[in-house]
Scaffold this active site. Structure first.
Site, PDB file in Angstrom:
ATOM      1  CE  LYS A 118      -3.034   1.989   9.585  1.00  0.00           C
ATOM      2  NZ  LYS A 118      -4.505   2.367   9.491  1.00  0.00           N
ATOM      3  CE1 TYR A 122      -3.737   1.869   3.985  1.00  0.00           C
ATOM      4  CE2 TYR A 122      -1.845   3.381   3.679  1.00  0.00           C
ATOM      5  CZ  TYR A 122      -2.815   2.296   4.352  1.00  0.00           C
ATOM      6  OH  TYR A 122      -2.205   2.224   5.574  1.00  0.00           O
ATOM      7  CG  PHE A 151     -10.698   7.721   3.817  1.00  0.00           C
ATOM      8  CD1 PHE A 151      -9.783   7.124   3.530  1.00  0.00           C
ATOM      9  CD2 PHE A 151     -12.218   7.358   3.602  1.00  0.00           C
ATOM     10  CE1 PHE A 151      -9.976   5.574   3.253  1.00  0.00           C
ATOM     11  CE2 PHE A 151     -12.286   5.953   3.177  1.00  0.00           C
ATOM     12  CZ  PHE A 151     -11.041   5.160   2.911  1.00  0.00           C
ATOM     13  NE  ARG A 179      -7.890  -7.653   8.644  1.00  0.00           N
ATOM     14  CZ  ARG A 179      -7.993  -6.654   8.145  1.00  0.00           C
ATOM     15  NH1 ARG A 179      -6.967  -5.795   7.739  1.00  0.00           N
ATOM     16  NH2 ARG A 179      -9.189  -5.924   7.847  1.00  0.00           N
ATOM     17  CB  THR A 237     -11.331  -0.781  10.185  1.00  0.00           C
ATOM     18  OG1 THR A 237     -10.701  -2.121   9.191  1.00  0.00           O
ATOM     19  CG2 THR A 237     -10.663   0.414   9.482  1.00  0.00           C
ATOM     20  NE  ARG A 288      -6.863  -1.301  13.543  1.00  0.00           N
ATOM     21  CZ  ARG A 288      -7.064  -1.842  12.578  1.00  0.00           C
ATOM     22  NH1 ARG A 288      -7.964  -2.843  12.273  1.00  0.00           N
ATOM     23  NH2 ARG A 288      -6.142  -1.567  11.541  1.00  0.00           N
ATOM     24  CG  ASN A 297      -6.836   2.054  12.420  1.00  0.00           C
ATOM     25  OD1 ASN A 297      -5.512   2.645  12.067  1.00  0.00           O
ATOM     26  ND2 ASN A 297      -7.702   1.596  11.672  1.00  0.00           N
ATOM     27  CG  HIS A 339      -1.996  -2.266   6.735  1.00  0.00           C
ATOM     28  ND1 HIS A 339      -3.598  -1.803   6.319  1.00  0.00           N
ATOM     29  CD2 HIS A 339      -1.313  -3.228   6.195  1.00  0.00           C
ATOM     30  CE1 HIS A 339      -3.272  -3.112   5.328  1.00  0.00           C
ATOM     31  NE2 HIS A 339      -2.083  -3.644   5.123  1.00  0.00           N
ATOM     32  CD  GLU A 395      -1.147  -5.114   2.454  1.00  0.00           C
ATOM     33  OE1 GLU A 395      -2.197  -4.620   2.115  1.00  0.00           O
ATOM     34  OE2 GLU A 395      -0.939  -5.837   3.608  1.00  0.00           O
TER      35      GLU A 395
END
Length: 152
Positions: free
Chosen positions: A12, A52, A60, A88, A94, A105, A115, A118, A129
């Protein structure tokens, strides 16, 4: 190889701005996963809204799209044995406050709104995706010389 799959990983804008791109790629490479697609790009608002779409009714959502559009992202496709699940785990929770040290993270983040990364949460999500962010011809199929040293 059974359970060889692909996952979508995106660094990100905060991860890019903080100079963590190399560290994140390094972790996936050192684990033994194979990079088959990579883009450094400014994601459009339309792409982000589609990515998303499952969160569109959450309070949010608008802020998330704005944040993801605030700077460049690194979109990647990684391939390997159980890469979705393992990826993951490598990312951590998250919410960085719930992430263990040693995860991306857990090592580099403090707040859930920043964070840095993704990762697809299922094989089905990964396929969706990857199709959203990459054209098939942008994914490279090759055999890594390290493959025989990673897999039996």
């Amino acid at each position: 190889m059974a359970n060889c799959e692909r996952t979508f990983i995106a660094i990100k804008p905060d991860g890019v701005q903080r100079g963590l791109v190399g560290e994140i790629i390094k972790r996936f490479e050192q684990k033994g996963f194979r990079l088959v697609g990579l883009k450094f790009m400014q994601a459009s608002e339309d792409l982000l809204k589609e990515h998303y779409v499952d969160l569109k009714d959450r309070p949010f959502f608008a802020g998330l799209v704005k944040y993801m559009h605030s700077g460049p992202v690194v979109a990647m496709v990684w391939e390997g044995l159980n890469v979705v699940k393992t990826g993951r785990v490598m990312l951590g929770e998250t919410n960085p406050a719930d992430s263990k040290p040693g995860t991306i993270r857990g090592d580099f983040c403090i707040q859930v709104g920043r964070n840095i990364i993704h990762g697809s949460d299922s094989v089905e999500s990964a396929e969706k995706e990857i199709g959203l962010w990459f054209h098939p011809e942008e994914l490279v199929d090759y055999t890594s010389c390290a493959q025989n040293w990673i897999y039996e």
